[in-house]
Every structure is written in C-alpha cells, then in structure tokens.
Motif scaffolding. Structure first.
Motif, short mmCIF file in Angstrom:
data_model
loop_
_atom_site.label_atom_id
_atom_site.label_comp_id
_atom_site.label_asym_id
_atom_site.label_seq_id
_atom_site.Cartn_x
_atom_site.Cartn_y
_atom_site.Cartn_z
N MET A 1 29.91 -63.33 43.11
CA MET A 1 29.82 -63.40 41.54
C MET A 1 28.12 -63.65 41.44
SD MET A 1 31.77 -65.91 39.15
CE MET A 1 32.00 -65.22 37.49
N PRO A 2 27.62 -63.09 40.45
CA PRO A 2 26.32 -63.01 40.04
C PRO A 2 25.47 -64.25 39.96
CG PRO A 2 27.23 -61.78 38.35
CD PRO A 2 28.38 -62.30 39.47
N ARG A 3 24.35 -64.56 40.14
CA ARG A 3 23.74 -65.72 39.59
C ARG A 3 23.47 -65.56 38.21
NH1 ARG A 3 21.20 -69.34 42.54
NH2 ARG A 3 21.19 -67.83 44.44
N ASN A 4 23.67 -66.94 37.44
CA ASN A 4 23.45 -66.93 35.87
C ASN A 4 22.14 -67.56 35.60
OD1 ASN A 4 23.06 -67.73 33.54
ND2 ASN A 4 24.86 -68.83 33.32
N LEU A 5 21.27 -66.63 35.57
CA LEU A 5 19.62 -67.27 35.33
C LEU A 5 19.42 -68.27 34.31
CD1 LEU A 5 17.80 -63.74 36.17
CD2 LEU A 5 18.45 -65.55 37.75
N HIS A 6 20.52 -68.35 33.32
CA HIS A 6 20.24 -69.31 32.46
C HIS A 6 21.25 -70.31 32.77
CE1 HIS A 6 18.64 -66.53 29.24
NE2 HIS A 6 17.62 -66.64 30.44
N SER A 7 21.17 -71.24 34.01
CA SER A 7 22.21 -72.16 34.22
C SER A 7 21.49 -73.22 34.89
CB SER A 7 23.57 -71.41 35.20
OG SER A 7 22.81 -71.11 36.50
N VAL A 8 21.81 -74.51 34.97
CA VAL A 8 21.35 -75.77 35.41
C VAL A 8 22.65 -76.48 35.89
CG1 VAL A 8 19.99 -77.49 34.89
CG2 VAL A 8 19.23 -75.33 33.72
N LYS A 76 29.12 -78.60 30.61
CA LYS A 76 30.37 -78.59 31.32
C LYS A 76 30.40 -79.76 32.22
CE LYS A 76 30.94 -73.45 30.63
NZ LYS A 76 31.23 -72.39 31.37
N VAL A 77 31.54 -80.46 32.29
CA VAL A 77 31.50 -81.87 33.01
C VAL A 77 32.57 -81.40 33.67
CG1 VAL A 77 31.44 -84.32 33.03
CG2 VAL A 77 30.46 -83.11 31.19
N PHE A 78 32.46 -81.77 35.09
CA PHE A 78 33.47 -81.67 36.35
C PHE A 78 33.42 -83.09 37.01
CE2 PHE A 78 31.56 -77.46 35.39
CZ PHE A 78 32.68 -76.74 35.29
N ARG A 79 34.49 -83.48 37.43
CA ARG A 79 34.55 -85.05 38.20
C ARG A 79 34.77 -84.66 39.69
NH1 ARG A 79 33.41 -89.52 35.69
NH2 ARG A 79 34.17 -89.27 33.22
N THR A 80 34.32 -83.65 40.00
CA THR A 80 34.11 -83.23 41.62
C THR A 80 32.73 -83.10 42.01
OG1 THR A 80 34.18 -80.87 41.04
CG2 THR A 80 36.29 -82.29 41.56
N ALA A 81 32.58 -82.67 43.24
CA ALA A 81 31.15 -82.34 43.77
C ALA A 81 31.10 -80.71 43.68
CB ALA A 81 31.08 -82.63 45.37
N ALA A 82 29.91 -80.15 43.45
CA ALA A 82 29.75 -78.71 43.22
C ALA A 82 30.02 -78.19 44.63
CB ALA A 82 28.12 -78.59 43.03
N THR A 83 30.54 -76.98 44.50
CA THR A 83 30.89 -76.14 45.47
C THR A 83 29.74 -75.29 45.78
OG1 THR A 83 31.78 -74.22 44.22
CG2 THR A 83 33.24 -76.20 44.72
N LEU A 84 29.81 -74.76 47.17
CA LEU A 84 28.80 -73.63 47.45
C LEU A 84 28.69 -72.45 46.63
CD1 LEU A 84 28.99 -73.58 51.51
CD2 LEU A 84 27.60 -75.16 49.91
N GLU A 85 29.80 -72.17 45.94
CA GLU A 85 29.96 -71.11 45.21
C GLU A 85 28.92 -71.48 43.90
OE1 GLU A 85 33.16 -69.16 42.26
OE2 GLU A 85 33.35 -68.80 44.64
N ASP A 86 29.38 -72.63 43.50
CA ASP A 86 28.58 -73.39 42.23
C ASP A 86 27.07 -73.25 42.61
OD1 ASP A 86 30.87 -74.00 40.77
OD2 ASP A 86 31.04 -75.76 41.95
N MET A 87 26.60 -73.67 43.58
CA MET A 87 25.28 -73.67 44.05
C MET A 87 24.62 -72.01 43.98
SD MET A 87 23.71 -76.47 44.82
CE MET A 87 24.20 -78.23 45.18
N GLU A 88 25.62 -71.33 44.30
CA GLU A 88 25.16 -69.81 44.43
C GLU A 88 24.75 -69.25 43.05
OE1 GLU A 88 28.00 -68.05 46.83
OE2 GLU A 88 27.01 -68.77 48.76
N GLN A 89 25.60 -69.92 42.10
CA GLN A 89 25.69 -69.11 40.82
C GLN A 89 24.54 -69.77 40.01
OE1 GLN A 89 29.71 -69.53 39.44
NE2 GLN A 89 30.45 -68.29 40.95
N CYS A 90 23.84 -70.88 40.45
CA CYS A 90 23.09 -71.54 39.26
C CYS A 90 21.70 -71.07 39.57
CB CYS A 90 23.34 -73.24 39.24
SG CYS A 90 22.49 -73.80 40.79
N ALA A 91 20.87 -71.13 38.72
CA ALA A 91 19.64 -70.77 39.01
C ALA A 91 18.51 -72.06 39.22
CB ALA A 91 18.96 -70.17 37.60
N VAL A 92 19.05 -73.07 38.60
CA VAL A 92 18.21 -74.72 38.82
C VAL A 92 18.94 -75.64 39.10
CG1 VAL A 92 16.67 -76.21 37.55
CG2 VAL A 92 16.43 -73.82 36.91
N TRP A 93 18.62 -76.41 40.21
CA TRP A 93 19.24 -77.60 40.59
C TRP A 93 18.20 -78.81 40.23
CZ3 TRP A 93 17.52 -81.17 44.36
CH2 TRP A 93 18.40 -82.42 44.77
#
Length: 145
Positions: A1-8, A76-93
């Motif tokens: 899945m591509p990285r969303n450059l407007h995601s935090v 967008k609120v999740f009650r879990t830890a971020a997955t590696l896929e989530d990290m790959e898709q976001c632009a800023v941590w």
C-alpha cells in the motif's frame, strides 16, 4: 500500500503526551486540512505519580480535554497498537512526550525504519534512538514545532 504523505500517527496512552499531540495536530490541520491523523491507544491513562491535588486535577483535566478532542471526528482512533503496515503508510510519527519510556525507543526505531519522519522530544531514550526528525519539546504554547 502506498505511503500517505498527509498522514500522522500517534501511539500511546491518554495523558499529557496525547494532549500535546492533539495540540500539535490541530496546528497541522490548519495548514494541511486533508491530513489523516491516526491515534493508537495502547492502554488507559496512567495515574499521576504524586498525590498533589493540583497535579491530579491537571492530569484529569488533560485526559478529559484530550478524549473530547478525539471524539470530534478529525481523528481515527484505534484501541490497538499500530501495525508495521500502519507505520509503512504514515508520513509522520509524532510523540511529543516529556517522560519517554524504554518502549518509546522501539517505536522510534520502527517509525524511522519504515520511513516515517519522527516529531519527538529529544530527551531520554528518544535522544538516543531518533537519528533524524523534527525535535520539539512537546509543549505547543512555548514550542509550536
């Protein structure tokens, strides 16, 4: 899945750090309104480490304010830890903590490994584990990042 450059992305527990993140992300939304902001809550709010009534009240106010912000539809609120896929898709941590814990260093490593730009407080373990990013002290009133 591509990285969303407007995601935090934020991962952690409700409290002072999440309040600082909400304040920072509000500023981000002013400049980039289509930013996707994901919050991964990995636990309940920690208890204050003191019995000082002012600190306890401030802590409770910070949590109440933060939870209200999270329910405004901009997050967008999740009650879990971020997955590696989530990290790959976001632009800023973003993790503007004033009290980094050992596990925060691992999150910083993962964010960088997967190409996210860390926005962080350069103290404690984060000073040792973040090699490139945007340092800030997480208090938007005096440090707007």
């Amino acid at each position: 899945m591509p990285r969303n450059l407007h995601s935090v992305i934020f991962q952690g527990m409700p409290g002072w750090t999440l309040k600082a993140f909400c304040q920072v992300s509000a500023r981000i939304l002013e400049f980039v309104p289509d930013t996707e902001i994901r919050v991964y809550l990995t636990g309940d709010a920690p208890s204050p480490t003191t019995d000082d009534p002012q600190v306890v009240a401030g802590h409770q106010d910070a949590i109440a304010w933060t939870m209200k912000q999270l329910s405004n539809g901009k997050y967008k609120v999740f009650r879990t830890a971020a997955t590696l896929e989530d990290m790959e898709q976001c632009a800023v941590w973003c993790y503007p903590t004033h009290l980094p814990q050992p596990q925060d260093g691992l999150l910083a490593y993962l964010a960088q490994y997967h190409g996210a730009i860390p926005v962080f407080n350069p103290i404690g373990i984060l000073a040792d584990t973040v090699f490139a990013g945007v340092p800030g002290y997480g208090i938007p009133a005096i440090d707007p990042l």
